[in-house]
Design an enzyme around this catalytic site. Structure first.
Site, PDB file in Angstrom:
ATOM      1  N   ASP A 174      48.904   5.415  69.050  1.00  0.00           N
ATOM      2  CA  ASP A 174      49.307   5.653  67.662  1.00  0.00           C
ATOM      3  C   ASP A 174      50.392   4.652  67.299  1.00  0.00           C
ATOM      4  O   ASP A 174      51.247   4.326  68.135  1.00  0.00           O
ATOM      5  CB  ASP A 174      49.827   7.078  67.466  1.00  0.00           C
ATOM      6  CG  ASP A 174      50.075   7.385  65.994  1.00  0.00           C
ATOM      7  OD1 ASP A 174      49.087   7.549  65.257  1.00  0.00           O
ATOM      8  OD2 ASP A 174      51.247   7.433  65.574  1.00  0.00           O
ATOM      9  N   THR A 175      50.350   4.178  66.072  1.00  0.00           N
ATOM     10  CA  THR A 175      51.318   3.195  65.584  1.00  0.00           C
ATOM     11  C   THR A 175      52.012   3.730  64.346  1.00  0.00           C
ATOM     12  O   THR A 175      51.366   4.301  63.460  1.00  0.00           O
ATOM     13  CB  THR A 175      50.618   1.869  65.236  1.00  0.00           C
ATOM     14  OG1 THR A 175      49.976   1.357  66.403  1.00  0.00           O
ATOM     15  CG2 THR A 175      51.620   0.838  64.716  1.00  0.00           C
TER      16      THR A 175
END
Length: 212
Positions: free
Chosen positions: A92-93
């Site tokens: 996840d960013t």
């Protein structure tokens, strides 16, 4: 979460499950020669709900929590579907402007406002990676990069938003898009900003027995 460079702890697998709809993450895994199969949410899963921000949550805590939640959901999905055992990779960013979490924009106006806030300023891009092994162990790491945007003119911002590129992107931009022309400086990982930090990911995969 932090990367661990100690000796491998698992028997090598032939492939990994990638629990991500991002074509960029697929591209990055292909770049380092990792065979993968997609393990995507079904129609009965609300994947977007996992990305909701909790009140008072820091960007660092947020990206770790969301990645862990995505991995737990993906591991249940693999088991529910009766798929062969193999490591499951999630990532996840998020973009952080100071303590603020800049997630995916709700609409064009929201994207415009996010980009206007980033214009002429430095922000962080945090990408967490988690690898769930068939034996139940979880390996994880977080990459943090600093990115400085030059001043962006209003007309250029409007054109970028009108292209549709900001939608579905944390911070309302993608580094591999025309937004790259606004980036004056990067201190960190280009692949991490794209969505999968290859150095940290390779470390985790080596611990799982892959030759990377």
């Amino acid at each position: 979460m932090s990367a661990d460079t100690s000796a491998p702890i698992a028997t090598p697998a032939a492939f990994v499950y990638l629990a991500s709809q991002s074509p960029r993450r697929r591209q990055l895994l292909e770049q380092i020669g990792i065979r993968h199969e997609l393990l995507l949410p079904g129609a009965d899963e609300d994947a977007e709900a996992l990305e909701a921000v909790w009140e008072g949550e820091s960007p660092d805590d947020y990206v770790r929590r969301v990645t862990e939640a995505k991995l737990e959901a993906a591991l249940r999905r693999r088991e529910r579907r009766g798929l062969p055992p193999a490591p499951v990779l999630c990532s996840d960013t998020t973009v952080a402007l100071g303590p603020r979490i800049l997630g995916k924009p709700d609409d064009a106006a929201h994207a415009q406002a996010m980009l206007a806030d980033l214009s002429g300023r430095e922000h962080r891009v945090l990408t967490a990676v988690a690898l769930g092994l068939p034996d139940g162990r979880v390996l994880s790491a977080v990459n943090v990069s600093q990115v400085r945007f030059a001043e962006i003119g209003a007309a250029r911002l409007r054109a970028y938003v009108a292209s549709g590129e900001p939608m579905g992107k944390a911070g309302a931009y993608a580094i591999q898009s025309q937004a790259a022309a606004w980036i004056a400086h990067i201190d960190g990982s280009y692949s991490g900003i794209m969505g999968l930090p290859l150095y940290e990911t390779a470390q985790l995969l080596r611990r799982a027995g892959f030759e990377v």
